[in-house]
Motif scaffolding. Structure first.
Motif, mmCIF file in Angstrom:
data_model
loop_
_atom_site.group_PDB
_atom_site.id
_atom_site.type_symbol
_atom_site.label_atom_id
_atom_site.label_comp_id
_atom_site.label_asym_id
_atom_site.label_seq_id
_atom_site.Cartn_x
_atom_site.Cartn_y
_atom_site.Cartn_z
ATOM 1 N N GLU A 102 12.204 23.856 13.422
ATOM 2 C CA GLU A 102 11.884 22.517 13.919
ATOM 3 C C GLU A 102 11.826 21.586 12.717
ATOM 4 O OE1 GLU A 102 8.572 22.101 16.759
ATOM 5 O OE2 GLU A 102 7.672 20.729 15.308
ATOM 6 N N THR A 103 12.397 20.401 12.831
ATOM 7 C CA THR A 103 12.533 19.511 11.676
ATOM 8 C C THR A 103 11.944 18.140 11.978
ATOM 9 O OG1 THR A 103 14.579 20.656 11.057
ATOM 10 C CG2 THR A 103 14.153 18.536 10.012
ATOM 11 N N THR A 104 11.226 17.597 11.000
ATOM 12 C CA THR A 104 10.661 16.255 11.109
ATOM 13 C C THR A 104 11.216 15.388 9.988
ATOM 14 O OG1 THR A 104 8.605 17.042 12.109
ATOM 15 C CG2 THR A 104 8.557 14.871 11.077
ATOM 16 N N GLN A 105 11.809 14.272 10.363
ATOM 17 C CA GLN A 105 12.307 13.293 9.395
ATOM 18 C C GLN A 105 11.315 12.129 9.319
ATOM 19 O OE1 GLN A 105 16.495 11.048 8.809
ATOM 20 N NE2 GLN A 105 15.405 10.460 10.653
ATOM 21 N N ILE A 106 10.918 11.767 8.113
ATOM 22 C CA ILE A 106 9.959 10.678 7.920
ATOM 23 C C ILE A 106 10.550 9.661 6.960
ATOM 24 C CG2 ILE A 106 7.632 10.037 7.198
ATOM 25 C CD1 ILE A 106 6.758 12.886 7.770
ATOM 26 N N ILE A 107 10.586 8.410 7.397
ATOM 27 C CA ILE A 107 11.016 7.291 6.556
ATOM 28 C C ILE A 107 9.843 6.332 6.432
ATOM 29 C CG2 ILE A 107 12.669 5.410 6.258
ATOM 30 C CD1 ILE A 107 14.573 6.947 8.089
ATOM 31 N N ASN A 108 9.514 5.955 5.210
ATOM 32 C CA ASN A 108 8.336 5.127 4.988
ATOM 33 C C ASN A 108 8.653 4.032 3.977
ATOM 34 O OD1 ASN A 108 5.142 5.047 5.277
ATOM 35 N ND2 ASN A 108 5.641 4.671 3.136
ATOM 36 N N GLY A 109 8.144 2.848 4.245
ATOM 37 C CA GLY A 109 8.236 1.748 3.295
ATOM 38 C C GLY A 109 6.901 1.058 3.200
ATOM 39 N N GLY A 110 6.515 0.661 1.989
ATOM 40 C CA GLY A 110 5.197 0.065 1.855
ATOM 41 C C GLY A 110 5.075 -0.846 0.655
ATOM 42 N N VAL A 111 3.962 -1.558 0.617
ATOM 43 C CA VAL A 111 3.654 -2.459 -0.490
ATOM 44 C C VAL A 111 2.177 -2.321 -0.818
ATOM 45 C CG1 VAL A 111 3.263 -4.381 1.128
ATOM 46 C CG2 VAL A 111 3.724 -4.853 -1.292
ATOM 47 N N ASP A 112 1.854 -2.315 -2.126
ATOM 48 C CA ASP A 112 0.481 -2.272 -2.616
ATOM 49 C C ASP A 112 0.240 -3.503 -3.469
ATOM 50 O OD1 ASP A 112 0.101 0.328 -1.504
ATOM 51 O OD2 ASP A 112 1.107 1.184 -3.254
ATOM 52 N N ILE B 42 -2.880 -5.788 -5.636
ATOM 53 C CA ILE B 42 -4.236 -6.011 -6.165
ATOM 54 C C ILE B 42 -4.309 -7.467 -6.584
ATOM 55 C CG2 ILE B 42 -5.940 -5.374 -7.906
ATOM 56 C CD1 ILE B 42 -4.675 -2.635 -8.045
ATOM 57 N N MET B 43 -5.296 -8.192 -6.039
ATOM 58 C CA MET B 43 -5.364 -9.635 -6.247
ATOM 59 C C MET B 43 -6.761 -10.056 -6.659
ATOM 60 S SD MET B 43 -3.144 -10.916 -2.932
ATOM 61 C CE MET B 43 -3.946 -9.801 -1.794
ATOM 62 N N PHE B 44 -6.830 -11.267 -7.186
ATOM 63 C CA PHE B 44 -8.101 -11.935 -7.509
ATOM 64 C C PHE B 44 -8.969 -11.067 -8.407
ATOM 65 C CE2 PHE B 44 -7.000 -13.286 -3.068
ATOM 66 C CZ PHE B 44 -6.436 -14.496 -3.435
ATOM 67 N N ASP B 45 -8.381 -10.666 -9.542
ATOM 68 C CA ASP B 45 -9.096 -9.872 -10.544
ATOM 69 C C ASP B 45 -9.672 -8.586 -9.965
ATOM 70 O OD1 ASP B 45 -8.595 -11.763 -12.560
ATOM 71 O OD2 ASP B 45 -10.315 -12.975 -11.902
ATOM 72 N N GLY B 46 -8.914 -7.958 -9.087
ATOM 73 C CA GLY B 46 -9.322 -6.671 -8.533
ATOM 74 C C GLY B 46 -10.249 -6.744 -7.341
ATOM 75 N N LYS B 47 -10.594 -7.943 -6.884
ATOM 76 C CA LYS B 47 -11.502 -8.063 -5.744
ATOM 77 C C LYS B 47 -10.846 -7.638 -4.430
ATOM 78 C CE LYS B 47 -14.290 -11.844 -7.670
ATOM 79 N NZ LYS B 47 -14.750 -13.250 -7.476
ATOM 80 N N LEU B 48 -9.548 -7.898 -4.297
ATOM 81 C CA LEU B 48 -8.859 -7.623 -3.044
ATOM 82 C C LEU B 48 -7.740 -6.617 -3.284
ATOM 83 C CD1 LEU B 48 -8.620 -8.394 -0.024
ATOM 84 C CD2 LEU B 48 -6.927 -10.105 -0.701
ATOM 85 N N ASN B 49 -7.776 -5.506 -2.538
ATOM 86 C CA ASN B 49 -6.730 -4.483 -2.569
ATOM 87 C C ASN B 49 -6.134 -4.365 -1.169
ATOM 88 O OD1 ASN B 49 -6.994 -2.589 -5.286
ATOM 89 N ND2 ASN B 49 -8.862 -3.675 -4.761
ATOM 90 N N LEU B 50 -4.815 -4.406 -1.082
ATOM 91 C CA LEU B 50 -4.144 -4.356 0.218
ATOM 92 C C LEU B 50 -2.972 -3.389 0.138
ATOM 93 C CD1 LEU B 50 -3.607 -5.433 3.116
ATOM 94 C CD2 LEU B 50 -2.197 -7.222 2.058
ATOM 95 N N SER B 51 -2.889 -2.484 1.140
ATOM 96 C CA SER B 51 -1.750 -1.587 1.291
ATOM 97 C C SER B 51 -1.221 -1.719 2.709
ATOM 98 C CB SER B 51 -2.143 -0.131 1.015
ATOM 99 O OG SER B 51 -2.457 0.070 -0.343
ATOM 100 N N ILE B 52 0.090 -1.900 2.823
ATOM 101 C CA ILE B 52 0.747 -2.006 4.128
ATOM 102 C C ILE B 52 1.893 -0.996 4.152
ATOM 103 C CG2 ILE B 52 1.990 -3.488 5.729
ATOM 104 C CD1 ILE B 52 0.635 -5.890 4.448
ATOM 105 N N ASP B 53 1.953 -0.194 5.206
ATOM 106 C CA ASP B 53 3.010 0.796 5.355
ATOM 107 C C ASP B 53 3.648 0.663 6.729
ATOM 108 O OD1 ASP B 53 3.010 3.126 3.104
ATOM 109 O OD2 ASP B 53 1.010 2.274 3.320
ATOM 110 N N HIS B 54 4.949 0.798 6.750
ATOM 111 C CA HIS B 54 5.694 0.901 8.002
ATOM 112 C C HIS B 54 6.445 2.222 7.968
ATOM 113 C CE1 HIS B 54 7.863 -0.038 11.613
ATOM 114 N NE2 HIS B 54 9.032 0.032 10.997
ATOM 115 N N TYR B 55 6.360 2.996 9.049
ATOM 116 C CA TYR B 55 6.965 4.328 9.021
ATOM 117 C C TYR B 55 7.735 4.599 10.313
ATOM 118 C CZ TYR B 55 2.985 5.637 11.965
ATOM 119 O OH TYR B 55 2.062 5.694 12.986
ATOM 120 N N TYR B 56 8.691 5.497 10.151
ATOM 121 C CA TYR B 56 9.468 6.009 11.272
ATOM 122 C C TYR B 56 9.467 7.522 11.147
ATOM 123 C CZ TYR B 56 13.532 7.385 14.048
ATOM 124 O OH TYR B 56 14.366 8.000 14.942
ATOM 125 N N LYS B 57 9.030 8.193 12.195
ATOM 126 C CA LYS B 57 8.921 9.655 12.172
ATOM 127 C C LYS B 57 9.630 10.211 13.397
ATOM 128 C CE LYS B 57 5.451 13.354 12.229
ATOM 129 N NZ LYS B 57 3.988 13.642 12.258
#
Length: 549
Positions: free
Chosen positions: A216-226, A228-243
């Motif tokens: 059985e096989t699973t294909q995973i495609i993922n794209g994301g962005v990380d 860090i803003m405002f001298d480290g006060k704000l951290n944001l990670s966004i991921d979009h995936y297809y499985k």
């Protein structure tokens, strides 16, 4: 290093000395078997100028052998003797079993970076499993990932962004967890037959296998962005995936007329598309510091294909619908009186006032035909598979006080209330809402939470058919954990042998915000028989002291 001979896929490993880099061997005693793992690998690191390279290659094997033996006798002459031979042979019984599985793997990895801002990794595995026939035994599973730290570029001049990285990945994963001998026509010895009133041992095939199954096989495609803003006060990670999982190893439901079960086959394909959001904000104002971290995920799940069928009702699988779907009748409240029954679509069960109204949604011509039938009036009603997952963590500190609060929840799914969960069925148990929110002749509420109160056992509309009426929104938000602590000032402890002391009060499962049945936990499965183990969510409060001497 030497390792002993062992048969693997018909080949015999040698016992000649072998150079090993990294972990060598691990052998553990299991309850009734032995698990041998052999790993060999070598790696290489090199830095030259702005380039960094890491290579790894290896080989591994796993062998598991299991054997068990048991016996039974009763009618012992005394309770102080614990030997089978001392008991009566009248009910003498013994049993044994044995199984083995093996897997051989080759793997490699390459890591490369340029100037610390262009990143690449490649992996590959070549796995062979004894759970598949010789021609289908091996599977190749590569994966690749890359990243670009844009904020390290000379042209990037955004003062309020300290780090900006984009990344992507693609990979294949294999699954072979399907039992020990799934592709073979195995004979079961655990059978009996009668000849002249005498029980005789028998051998039979309990399952018809599919001999050409493979990984059985699973294909995973993922794209994301990380970010860090405002001298480290704000951290944001966004991921979009297809499985996408294909060649799913699955046993289709077959008619009982076949007389036996069928083995697993590469029978289907399931698709998941979704987004993950992870945000952290932290700051301090004087002696008060805090952080807030909300997490949110959304996934669209559906069955893409099954083995030459469009549905497997008993498993809740339907093409273009989510996993774990309910298939049954749409409903429109309860019958008010006899006239309401006469004026409504003909039901497929003996209707009474206070019973559920099954909706007529179609007929042989594709339009409602005035009567409810299983062939034309059942549809997918919802799924237990959550579409949304969310959470929130709040941390605060003020001088010697600290606070931690955690929320969690899911949404977009339903669960059903039927069978053993109904009154006068589950050993006679009746819940408050069964009685207080029921339909009665004095209060013939079409939208009452519970229908006419009667004994229930395989009796529609209480138990037999899957009804929209019994589905409940299983979405919830829970205050999962709360902890408030206080650390005693060190000056209070200077004259003692205590280095640090912290006291705290904490709570778990504080409160649920939901529309579920009173006292029921939306996360706990309510499926079961007469021994249904349905417990309310346990709320726990505790006080603790942590002391360092």
């Amino acid at each position: 290093w030497n390792y002993s001979k062992d048969k693997l896929f018909g080949a015999v490993t040698t016992s000649s000395p072998t150079q090993v880099f990294g972990p060598s061997t691990a052998e553990t005693e299991m309850n009734n078997g032995r698990h041998l793992t052999i790993d060999q690998y070598a790696d290489y690191d090199k830095t030259f100028g702005n380039h960094y390279l890491h290579l790894l290659a290896g080989h591994s094997m796993e062998v598991f052998n299991s054997e068990s033996l048991g016996g039974f006798r009763d009618n012992f002459p005394t309770n102080t003797i614990y030997r089978l031979s001392a008991a009566s042979p009248a009910n003498d019984e013994n049993w044994e079993s044995g199984s083995t599985w093996k897997i051989r793997s080759y793997f490699g990895r390459l890591n490369y970076s340029f100037k610390g801002r262009y990143l690449f990794e490649g992996n590959v595995r070549y796995d062979g499993s004894s759970r598949f026939a010789e021609d289908n035994r091996y599977g190749l599973f590569p994966s690749f990932s890359a990243g670009w730290i844009i904020s390290e570029e000379d042209f990037f001049e955004v003062p309020w962004i300290q780090n900006l990285k984009i990344r992507g990945s693609w990979g294949l994963l294999g699954n072979q967890q399907i039992g020990t001998y799934p592709y073979q026509k195995t004979l079961s010895l655990n059978h009996r037959y009668f000849v002249g009133g005498v029980v005789q041992p028998a051998v039979a095939i309990d399952r018809l296998p599919f001999e050409d199954i493979s990984w059985e096989t699973t294909q995973i495609i993922n794209g994301g962005v990380d970010v860090i803003m405002f001298d480290g006060k704000l951290n944001l990670s966004i991921d979009h995936y297809y499985k996408r999982t294909y060649d799913i190893l699955y046993s289709l439901t077959v008619a009982q007329i076949l007389g036996t079960n069928v083995g697993q086959q590469n029978a289907g394909e399931v698709e998941n598309r979704g987004w993950d959001f992870d945000l952290t904000y932290k700051d301090a104002v004087g002696d008060f510091s805090y952080s807030i971290r909300p997490i949110f995920s959304v996934v669209n799940n559906k069955v893409v294909s099954l083995a030459n069928v469009d549905r497997d009702v008993s498993k809740g699988l339907f093409i273009d619908e989510p996993l774990n779907s309910y298939y049954g009748y749409e409903t429109e409240g309860l019958f008010i009186d006899e006239q309401d029954i006469e004026n409504y679509a003909e039901q497929n069960y003996p209707a009474k006032p206070g019973y559920v109204r099954y909706k007529d949604i179609s007929g042989p011509d594709g339009i409602p035909d005035g009567k409810v039938t299983a062939d034309y009036d059942r549809t997918v009603l919802g799924s237990t598979f959550p579409k949304y997952s969310y959470g929130l963590v709040i941390v605060g500190n003020y001088k010697d006080f600290d606070l931690y609060v955690q929320f969690q929840g899911t949404g977009g799914n339903v669960k059903i209330t039927d069978g053993k969960r109904l009154p006068l069925y589950n050993q006679g148990n009746i819940e408050k809402w069964h009685w207080e929110e029921r339909w009665t002749e004095e209060n013939p509420d079409r939208w009452a939470e519970f229908p006419r109160f009667e004994e229930t056992y395989e009796h529609p509309p209480y138990d037999r058919d899957v009804l929209e009426y019994w589905l409940v929104d299983a979405s919830f938000l829970r205050i999962k954990n709360v902890q408030l602590g206080y650390t005693l000032p060190s000056r209070w402890l200077d004259s003692t042998f205590i280095e640090r002391m912290r006291v705290n009060i904490s709570g778990e499962n504080i409160h649920n915000f939901d529309h579920y049945r009173p006292g029921w936990d939306p996360e706990v499965s309510t499926l079961g028989g007469y021994s249904l183990n349905l417990k309310p969510l346990t709320k726990l409060w505790s006080i603790g002291v942590n002391v360092n001497f």
